[in-house]
Design a protein around this motif. Sequence first.
Motif, PDB file in Angstrom:
ATOM      1  N   GLY A  13       0.912  -1.210   0.022  1.00 44.80           N
ATOM      2  CA  GLY A  13       0.121  -0.065  -0.105  1.00 44.80           C
ATOM      3  C   GLY A  13       1.000   1.051   0.045  1.00 44.80           C
ATOM      4  N   VAL A  16       2.019   2.171  -3.505  1.00 47.25           N
ATOM      5  CA  VAL A  16       0.748   2.780  -4.211  1.00 47.25           C
ATOM      6  C   VAL A  16       0.768   4.145  -3.684  1.00 47.25           C
ATOM      7  CG1 VAL A  16      -1.537   2.531  -4.543  1.00 47.25           C
ATOM      8  CG2 VAL A  16      -0.422   0.696  -4.632  1.00 47.25           C
ATOM      9  N   THR A  17       0.853   4.678  -2.517  1.00 40.08           N
ATOM     10  CA  THR A  17       0.933   6.046  -2.117  1.00 40.08           C
ATOM     11  C   THR A  17       1.953   6.660  -2.602  1.00 40.08           C
ATOM     12  OG1 THR A  17      -0.379   5.135  -0.106  1.00 40.08           O
ATOM     13  CG2 THR A  17       0.932   7.217   0.015  1.00 40.08           C
ATOM     14  N   LEU A  20       1.255   7.432  -6.361  1.00 39.57           N
ATOM     15  CA  LEU A  20       0.103   8.426  -6.350  1.00 39.57           C
ATOM     16  C   LEU A  20       0.756   9.851  -6.011  1.00 39.57           C
ATOM     17  CD1 LEU A  20      -2.899   8.642  -7.087  1.00 39.57           C
ATOM     18  CD2 LEU A  20      -3.358   8.297  -4.688  1.00 39.57           C
ATOM     19  N   THR A 161      -3.578  11.578   0.119  1.00 38.27           N
ATOM     20  CA  THR A 161      -3.749  10.684  -0.577  1.00 38.27           C
ATOM     21  C   THR A 161      -4.461   9.312  -0.080  1.00 38.27           C
ATOM     22  OG1 THR A 161      -1.577   9.653   0.141  1.00 38.27           O
ATOM     23  CG2 THR A 161      -1.718  10.653  -2.113  1.00 38.27           C
ATOM     24  N   SER A 165      -8.685   5.765  -0.761  1.00 38.10           N
ATOM     25  CA  SER A 165      -9.029   4.577  -0.205  1.00 38.10           C
ATOM     26  C   SER A 165     -10.613   4.392  -0.372  1.00 38.10           C
ATOM     27  CB  SER A 165      -8.589   4.301   1.302  1.00 38.10           C
ATOM     28  OG  SER A 165      -9.052   5.508   2.190  1.00 38.10           O
ATOM     29  N   ASP A 171      -4.501   1.828  -1.558  1.00 42.43           N
ATOM     30  CA  ASP A 171      -3.313   2.582  -1.156  1.00 42.43           C
ATOM     31  C   ASP A 171      -2.674   2.067   0.363  1.00 42.43           C
ATOM     32  OD1 ASP A 171      -5.598   3.744   0.221  1.00 42.43           O
ATOM     33  OD2 ASP A 171      -4.363   5.658   0.479  1.00 42.43           O
TER      34      ASP A 171
END
Length: 223
Positions: A13, A16-17, A20, A161, A165, A171
């Motif tokens: 996660g 991904v964060t 992003l 961010t 979710s 994320d």
Amino acid sequence: MDWLSYSAPLLEGAWVTAELTLYSTMLGGLLSFALGIGKLSRNLGVRTLSVTIIEVFRGTSLLVQLFWLYFALPILGQAIGLDLRLPPVVAGTLALSLNIGAYGAEVVRGALQAVPPAQLEAAKALDFTERQTLWRISLPQAIPEMMPSFGNLAVQNLKDTALVSLISLGDLAFRAEQIRNFTQDSTTIYTLLLLMYFGMALVLTALMKLIERATGRWRATRS
């Protein structure tokens, strides 16, 4: 489950964060310059469009913007016969970028307007065009002044961010909530979540400081 067993999904996660944050901060930075310069344009259409985008995205909630792009835009597309469905990562990146772009535009505008008038008068005396004045005089002086504010916006963007979710994007916040629902270990999960966001914010702050110093040296070489 223990702390170590939580690490694999949380790190997924976190990646991904991080992606992003990187994508939305870079796109948001480009939008900041486009909108900030556009707001100072002598062209009424460009100025009106820039002001409208800035005020809409500064004056509304990021969460509402995210939901509108992900849930409402496809419905609008169906009404006009277009497929406007956005994948969660695209909707999240776009919402974050537009939001940071709107706030960053005011940073750009303020820095450009803070350039000493004597510098602009000298450029006019040298028969510079408006574009030459912008690229050779205004931006080299204004960009280093923008960097501290852009650093704050980047860190704020990292924290924002977590909202993605809510549209099921996997994320860091989404993974943490999945684990918490499975284990009911709220204290451990949220403590890890807090520490991971804090660590990522420290890294991002350090990177922005390096960029700030680099732009400072760049201005020194241009002066």
